[in-house]
Design a protein around this motif. Sequence first.
Motif, PDB file in Angstrom:
ATOM      1  N   LYS A 144      12.657 -20.382   1.603  1.00 28.73           N
ATOM      2  CA  LYS A 144      11.203 -20.454   1.749  1.00 28.73           C
ATOM      3  C   LYS A 144      10.583 -19.144   1.263  1.00 28.73           C
ATOM      4  N   SER A 145       9.385 -19.230   0.727  1.00 26.32           N
ATOM      5  CA  SER A 145       8.695 -18.057   0.203  1.00 26.32           C
ATOM      6  C   SER A 145       8.070 -17.264   1.346  1.00 26.32           C
ATOM      7  N   PRO A 146       8.386 -15.968   1.480  1.00 28.49           N
ATOM      8  CA  PRO A 146       7.856 -15.185   2.607  1.00 28.49           C
ATOM      9  C   PRO A 146       6.527 -14.511   2.265  1.00 28.49           C
ATOM     10  N   ALA A 147       5.852 -14.074   3.316  1.00 29.24           N
ATOM     11  CA  ALA A 147       4.695 -13.189   3.177  1.00 29.24           C
ATOM     12  C   ALA A 147       5.145 -11.789   3.566  1.00 29.24           C
ATOM     13  N   ILE A 148       4.725 -10.785   2.800  1.00 34.88           N
ATOM     14  CA  ILE A 148       5.211  -9.412   2.988  1.00 34.88           C
ATOM     15  C   ILE A 148       4.019  -8.463   3.001  1.00 34.88           C
ATOM     16  N   ALA A 149       4.024  -7.554   3.957  1.00 36.01           N
ATOM     17  CA  ALA A 149       3.032  -6.480   3.996  1.00 36.01           C
ATOM     18  C   ALA A 149       3.778  -5.171   4.205  1.00 36.01           C
ATOM     19  N   ALA A 150       3.523  -4.184   3.359  1.00 29.94           N
ATOM     20  CA  ALA A 150       4.249  -2.918   3.426  1.00 29.94           C
ATOM     21  C   ALA A 150       3.291  -1.757   3.209  1.00 29.94           C
ATOM     22  N   VAL A 151       3.455  -0.705   4.009  1.00 31.89           N
ATOM     23  CA  VAL A 151       2.602   0.482   3.932  1.00 31.89           C
ATOM     24  C   VAL A 151       3.486   1.715   4.005  1.00 31.89           C
ATOM     25  N   GLY A 152       3.198   2.717   3.172  1.00 31.49           N
ATOM     26  CA  GLY A 152       3.926   3.975   3.228  1.00 31.49           C
ATOM     27  C   GLY A 152       4.765   4.220   1.992  1.00 31.49           C
ATOM     28  N   PRO A 153       5.823   5.030   2.105  1.00 40.91           N
ATOM     29  CA  PRO A 153       6.693   5.346   0.963  1.00 40.91           C
ATOM     30  C   PRO A 153       7.641   4.185   0.663  1.00 40.91           C
ATOM     31  N   ILE A 154       7.168   3.216  -0.084  1.00 43.22           N
ATOM     32  CA  ILE A 154       7.893   1.954  -0.277  1.00 43.22           C
ATOM     33  C   ILE A 154       8.390   1.793  -1.711  1.00 43.22           C
TER      34      ILE A 154
ATOM     35  N   GLY B 146       8.777 -13.839  11.940  1.00 41.63           N
ATOM     36  CA  GLY B 146       9.305 -12.797  11.077  1.00 41.63           C
ATOM     37  C   GLY B 146       9.707 -11.549  11.818  1.00 41.63           C
ATOM     38  N   ILE B 147       9.640 -10.410  11.123  1.00 43.46           N
ATOM     39  CA  ILE B 147      10.114  -9.144  11.678  1.00 43.46           C
ATOM     40  C   ILE B 147       9.236  -8.006  11.171  1.00 43.46           C
ATOM     41  N   TYR B 148       9.024  -7.033  12.061  1.00 41.61           N
ATOM     42  CA  TYR B 148       8.306  -5.803  11.717  1.00 41.61           C
ATOM     43  C   TYR B 148       9.294  -4.660  11.862  1.00 41.61           C
ATOM     44  N   MET B 149       9.321  -3.747  10.886  1.00 41.67           N
ATOM     45  CA  MET B 149      10.296  -2.665  10.938  1.00 41.67           C
ATOM     46  C   MET B 149       9.710  -1.367  10.409  1.00 41.67           C
ATOM     47  N   VAL B 150      10.270  -0.275  10.907  1.00 35.86           N
ATOM     48  CA  VAL B 150       9.875   1.071  10.498  1.00 35.86           C
ATOM     49  C   VAL B 150      11.122   1.767   9.980  1.00 35.86           C
ATOM     50  N   CYS B 151      11.101   2.190   8.706  1.00 38.35           N
ATOM     51  CA  CYS B 151      12.313   2.687   8.047  1.00 38.35           C
ATOM     52  C   CYS B 151      12.067   4.026   7.352  1.00 38.35           C
TER      53      CYS B 151
ATOM     54  N   VAL C  26       0.878  -1.170   0.000  1.00 36.63           N
ATOM     55  CA  VAL C  26       0.000   0.000   0.000  1.00 36.63           C
ATOM     56  C   VAL C  26       0.914   1.217   0.000  1.00 36.63           C
ATOM     57  N   ARG C  27       1.206   1.728  -1.187  1.00 37.48           N
ATOM     58  CA  ARG C  27       2.166   2.824  -1.303  1.00 37.48           C
ATOM     59  C   ARG C  27       1.489   4.162  -1.041  1.00 37.48           C
ATOM     60  N   ASP C  28       2.095   4.946  -0.157  1.00 33.58           N
ATOM     61  CA  ASP C  28       1.610   6.289   0.159  1.00 33.58           C
ATOM     62  C   ASP C  28       2.829   7.160   0.423  1.00 33.58           C
ATOM     63  N   ASP C  29       3.254   7.895  -0.604  1.00 30.99           N
ATOM     64  CA  ASP C  29       4.484   8.693  -0.500  1.00 30.99           C
ATOM     65  C   ASP C  29       4.324   9.908   0.402  1.00 30.99           C
ATOM     66  N   LYS C  30       3.103  10.197   0.837  1.00 26.46           N
ATOM     67  CA  LYS C  30       2.895  11.316   1.762  1.00 26.46           C
ATOM     68  C   LYS C  30       3.256  10.942   3.193  1.00 26.46           C
ATOM     69  N   MET C  31       3.353   9.663   3.473  1.00 31.34           N
ATOM     70  CA  MET C  31       3.710   9.223   4.820  1.00 31.34           C
ATOM     71  C   MET C  31       5.211   9.414   5.047  1.00 31.34           C
ATOM     72  N   PRO C  32       5.634   9.775   6.254  1.00 35.83           N
ATOM     73  CA  PRO C  32       7.058  10.033   6.499  1.00 35.83           C
ATOM     74  C   PRO C  32       7.912   8.771   6.572  1.00 35.83           C
ATOM     75  N   LEU C  33       7.330   7.640   7.041  1.00 39.99           N
ATOM     76  CA  LEU C  33       8.101   6.424   7.249  1.00 39.99           C
ATOM     77  C   LEU C  33       7.414   5.225   6.613  1.00 39.99           C
ATOM     78  N   ALA C  34       8.219   4.250   6.216  1.00 34.71           N
ATOM     79  CA  ALA C  34       7.697   2.998   5.667  1.00 34.71           C
ATOM     80  C   ALA C  34       7.564   1.974   6.783  1.00 34.71           C
ATOM     81  N   HIS C  35       6.427   1.293   6.825  1.00 39.33           N
ATOM     82  CA  HIS C  35       6.166   0.252   7.814  1.00 39.33           C
ATOM     83  C   HIS C  35       6.004  -1.067   7.068  1.00 39.33           C
ATOM     84  N   LEU C  36       6.792  -2.061   7.417  1.00 41.61           N
ATOM     85  CA  LEU C  36       6.678  -3.331   6.709  1.00 41.61           C
ATOM     86  C   LEU C  36       6.943  -4.504   7.643  1.00 41.61           C
TER      87      LEU C  36
END
Length: 461
Positions: free
Chosen positions: A433-443, A336-341, A258-268
């Motif tokens: 192994k094939s991962p599942a990925i969810a990403a929101v923000g300027p990605i 897995g892992i959750y990160m804010v970049c 879910v790409r949103d370049d107006k957001m300051p950080l990427a959450h994935l």
Amino acid sequence: MAAAAAAGSLLLPAVRRRLWGFTEKFLVGGAARRSLYFGGNKLRSTQAATQVVLNVPETRVTRLENGLRVASEDSGLSTCTGTKKRSQLDLELEIENMGAHLNAYTSREQTVYYAKAFSKDLPRAVEILADIIQNSTLGEAEIERERGVILREMQEVETNLQEVVFDYLHATAYQNTALGRTILGPTENIKSINRKDLVDYITTHYKGPRIVLAAAGGVSHDELLELAKFHFGDTLSTHKGEIPALPPCKFTGSEIRVRDDKMPLAHLAVAVEAVGWAHPDTICLMVANTLIGNWDRSFGGGMNLSSKLAQLTCHGNLCHSFQSFNTSYTDTGLWGIYMVCEPATVADMLHTVQKEWIRLCTSVTESEVARAKNLLKTNMLLQLDGSTPICEDIGRQMLCYNRRIPIPELEARVDAVNAETIREVCTKYIYDKSPAIAAVGPIEQLPDFNRIRSNMCWLRD
């Protein structure tokens, strides 16, 4: 003036209607027997920890004829944890006059009705829980009021980006299955649900074999058993035949962006399929999860941090924070892992994470594993600080394992893990192994799925 606390609660499987993205709480138990060595005190500390383990009260379990399980832990503390009989106002007044607490919550696989009261009020607390479970009026006005509450909760959840990312992660990892749904459900369902839907759900799933009455604190198991027989013994029916099996929830390696370049950080969040609560590899994956650890910019330590990934992240200024997770369900799980970049560091952070995952599969050391085991045992034991979390742990373990795992047993299972075991288990569930990925923000800088998938095997600088 302070009062010691104990708790009582009813736990029921939620038939996989929903849970939030992070796992409930991790499997708890295990004593941190290994201590830091300060001069000659190591043996003394080890003996003291052993004595603490020996002083843990026994968890007593009894099954009623209708299948309902009664489990309690008597620690000798001074407390224990709107229906046809009581209006909502009457119920609130009764709880307040007792000085008690009453609450309920739902996870992806369990529903909990919870009461916390003084030990002398145990009979009233159990009677109130039984009244709520079996005699709720479910009036139209009450349903309409709660409908508004749920819609407001949904708005609050949508402002929490971590919740949003984990909902997306479950939606893509468990496509077209019950685990892929959100806890609150779609808005159209909330607006259309009626009394008949609720009654049908309760009568179908609130059966004796699916329910645990758990208590901790100043609780006599014999008294609790008699109360359970009186309030639940004749009214809760059992299943006709065997308990219906849960539908399988198949994992699918995939992504949601879910790409949103107006957001300051990427959450994935990135995760691979893990195992259920009762699987033998669960403990190894918990240790591996502790090896990855968590970090944010408020932490001190820099290059002296224990987590290798935290050192790399801090040194390279790769993200604002990250948190590893190991979420277990009945027959599957997510590791897995959750990160804010920052937008510009998304690719570098993901690359570093995947390199660290591969290192777990190939070259993790015994010293790292020993540290992670000690930290895991400490964290699990700290989660049992008080009668409330102990009560929840008893109920959860009874539903997951049909028994309460003793702390010494859990500690022994953690101690049995070594570097070779970690490498074998991580290779089994992570490598190639094939991962599942969810990403929101300027990605924009997030690599495409095929490249991420190809980096799940050996990476070269």
